[in-house]
Design an enzyme around this catalytic site. Sequence first.
Site, PDB file in Angstrom:
ATOM      1  N   ARG A 117      39.320  53.680  41.776  1.00  0.00           N
ATOM      2  CA  ARG A 117      38.369  53.387  40.703  1.00  0.00           C
ATOM      3  C   ARG A 117      38.524  51.945  40.225  1.00  0.00           C
ATOM      4  O   ARG A 117      39.642  51.471  40.014  1.00  0.00           O
ATOM      5  CB  ARG A 117      38.603  54.321  39.509  1.00  0.00           C
ATOM      6  N   ASN A 132      37.218  47.118  36.085  1.00  0.00           N
ATOM      7  CA  ASN A 132      36.364  45.989  35.714  1.00  0.00           C
ATOM      8  C   ASN A 132      36.094  45.158  36.970  1.00  0.00           C
ATOM      9  O   ASN A 132      36.965  44.431  37.441  1.00  0.00           O
ATOM     10  CB  ASN A 132      37.063  45.138  34.651  1.00  0.00           C
ATOM     11  N   GLY A 189      46.266  43.830  42.850  1.00  0.00           N
ATOM     12  CA  GLY A 189      46.923  42.539  42.640  1.00  0.00           C
ATOM     13  C   GLY A 189      47.381  41.852  43.906  1.00  0.00           C
ATOM     14  O   GLY A 189      47.330  40.638  44.012  1.00  0.00           O
ATOM     15  N   GLU A 190      47.870  42.617  44.854  1.00  0.00           N
ATOM     16  CA  GLU A 190      48.525  41.995  46.003  1.00  0.00           C
ATOM     17  C   GLU A 190      47.837  42.252  47.338  1.00  0.00           C
ATOM     18  O   GLU A 190      48.104  41.552  48.314  1.00  0.00           O
ATOM     19  CB  GLU A 190      49.994  42.450  46.067  1.00  0.00           C
TER      20      GLU A 190
HETATM   21 MO1  MOS Z   1      54.886  41.302  42.166  1.00  0.00          MO
HETATM   22  S1  MOS Z   1      55.836  40.418  43.683  1.00  0.00           S
HETATM   23  O1  MOS Z   1      54.981  42.896  42.415  1.00  0.00           O
HETATM   24  O2  MOS Z   1      55.081  40.597  40.708  1.00  0.00           O
END
Ligand code: MOS
Length: 754
Positions: free
Chosen positions: A640, A643, A716-717
């Site tokens: 989901r 934003n 994020g990664e």
């Molecule tokens: Mo990250 S390397 O999980 O801040």
Amino acid sequence: MPEIALTQTPAHIRHGSNIGQPLTRRDGILKVTGAARYAADHHPPGMLYAVLAASSIARGRVAFLDVAAAKAHAGVVEVITPANKPALAQDPDEKTNPFMFRLDLLQSDRVRYANQPIAVVIAETLEAATEGAALLSPRYDIDPARIGLDAAESFVPPGVGIGNPPVVHRGDVAAGLAAASKRIEATYETASQYHNAMEPHAIVAAWDGDTLSIDTPSQGLIMAQGRLAGLFGISPDKIHIRSPFLGGGFGSKGFISGPQILGIMAARMVGKPVKLVLRREQMYGPVGHRAPTRQTLRMGADNDGKLTALDHRTKTTSSTFDDFFEPAADISHTLYASKAIATSHEAVRVDTGTPLFMRAPGEATGSIALESAIDEMAQACGMDPLAFRLENYAEVEPISGKPFSSKALRDCYRQGAERFGWERRPLAPRQMRDHDGLLVGWGVGTATFPALMFQAEAKAVLRRDGGGVMEIGAHDMGQGAWTALAQIAADGLGLDIDQVEFRSGTSDLPDGGIAGGSAHTATAGMAIHNAGADVIARLADLATNDDRSPLFGAGNAGVIARGGRLFRRDDESRSESYSDILGRAGLAEIEGQGKSAADPAAQSTYAMHAHGAVFAEVKVDPDLGQMRVTRVVGAFAAGRIINPRMVRSQLYGGMIWGVSFALHEHAVMDPRSGRPMNPNLGEYHIPVNADVPSLEAILVEERDPHVNALGIKGVGEIGVTGTAGAVANAVWHATGVRARKFPVTLDRLIEPQP
Ligand code: MOS
């Protein structure tokens, strides 16, 4: 100490409300006007400046420091060295759990890596402290530095990454290779990289008796509080950390670092507030990095282009005094189906600071090697690299044997390829040129990242005036937590986002867990969601048990919360406002609590990952070897989307890291001195706008009912995975040269390397 509450964004820039809406950053105006105060922006009355003196050797001992000269300099107040450092309640070399990393807090004259802190100079001005640090003119007893993957005897580490087994296998790789009709073996090297967040590690520390207040960037407030409590021998509730904004973390601010703690020791020593900010070059040592790797992949495939064996071996480095091992081979556990898979890790100890979690630790390094090798295997089979991936991606996680909680990878491949125009790609390399005669190449890579969750808590309040409050000590590294988490809070409370005061970013608030592992939105978000549900349930109890309420007796039918009112689920014409319910009960407010944690049952049943497919175009000058990435399209399925604006932004960031990994970032270590030779943003290359002219991130629809109640995976990664390999593969497609050493440099493209 007041908690930090983000004031509401003016209504005119609001684009919608709550989950799923592309709200602009609620802290955006504060940031662009300079009103957002980062750690180093604080300047309490009477504050002094501390500057680190850092070692210019990588191994040996400090034989002499000219403390007298430093102290004689006008404005210098104090010099801290191992001889006079304030006592600590705990040895900084003590390690009681794997995530308690050893620190250099002037405990001895030993030097174990370049840029290790060897003294702290405190002065009335930054200039005086800087000059004082220079006047220390250290003399060293120097031992030869050991640097690089071949510097010492290798060993098998006890665990890699977060304690994963270093050696894993399933099936018989030798038999799989023997049975294959096509085989490849290739060795890839990745460079040492440094986090290089825009904001350096900085701290403003003030003691009041045994109470400590600090402004410092942190990806893990409560963990930092606990570490400091141990070192200073005080109770955690005497430590107040404010970290409302981080100028990037990338993993380097997950644990409080040695230099930050030296700022606190300095404040204690002089009895005044002290500010300590690392200079850029001082970040190349004591605050972590990504270690280099050498990875050898062997694969076999049958006549149908199906993998029969996958062997992924990796070698990396760690420091001489602590353990962190980049888990680069682990990505091979989860992505491609092969009856036989083996992965292994070995390491050597070198004279650097301890490596650390950095921007998809393991996944990023492993992905560029695996995606390059998959391309080499496809090439050996004479297959299109996308077709080969479609043939070989795993439907069930190969090593664990678990089904995926959801997997929309096929949609990612399809949507990304369509948008990119992949079907027009010639199979052979060196077939495309642009109107300037530049070689054009297209590459693909598969993206994947685990969907993790940690533990967190939140507190929710509904007030009689119709407003709500959500409190959680969450962390905004720039990813948009102030916005996305407030959206979850508003939905959880059944309010418009403008009616919710969202308090975050300090250690006095409920534990928001850590912002790491791409798990923060899921972790903090679920705590917020549960706190909202709890306070709504309490409010509903008040109403449904009160015969003066239109909701009286709703009991089993239940109620739903929306727009500051509770409605009967079976008859929405019957409703009552929060204010009326609280008013009649004579309450000014009502409070609820929520917690979050991964569900062990779901975790043992399913493999949980986000997925994606990244397509890259590069142009290479055939005479000069100069490379440019001209286009990157990524399609990602990550559950989901809270934003879409913030999520796209996160994915762009990750994809830029991928370009950076493939073509730019390289900390060059001098093997003679053990010093990083390019510890600055002039010579340590990172992409700028001109390096990334066109980026697109497609958000592929995915509902995952198992990861958590909100269905959130991390974003994020994942962007760095897939992208780095796609760029490397595009370089091959443009030139016909397989560059196996990253970052790829132009010298390797002028003449094919042996
Ligand atoms: Mo990250 S390397 O999980 O801040």
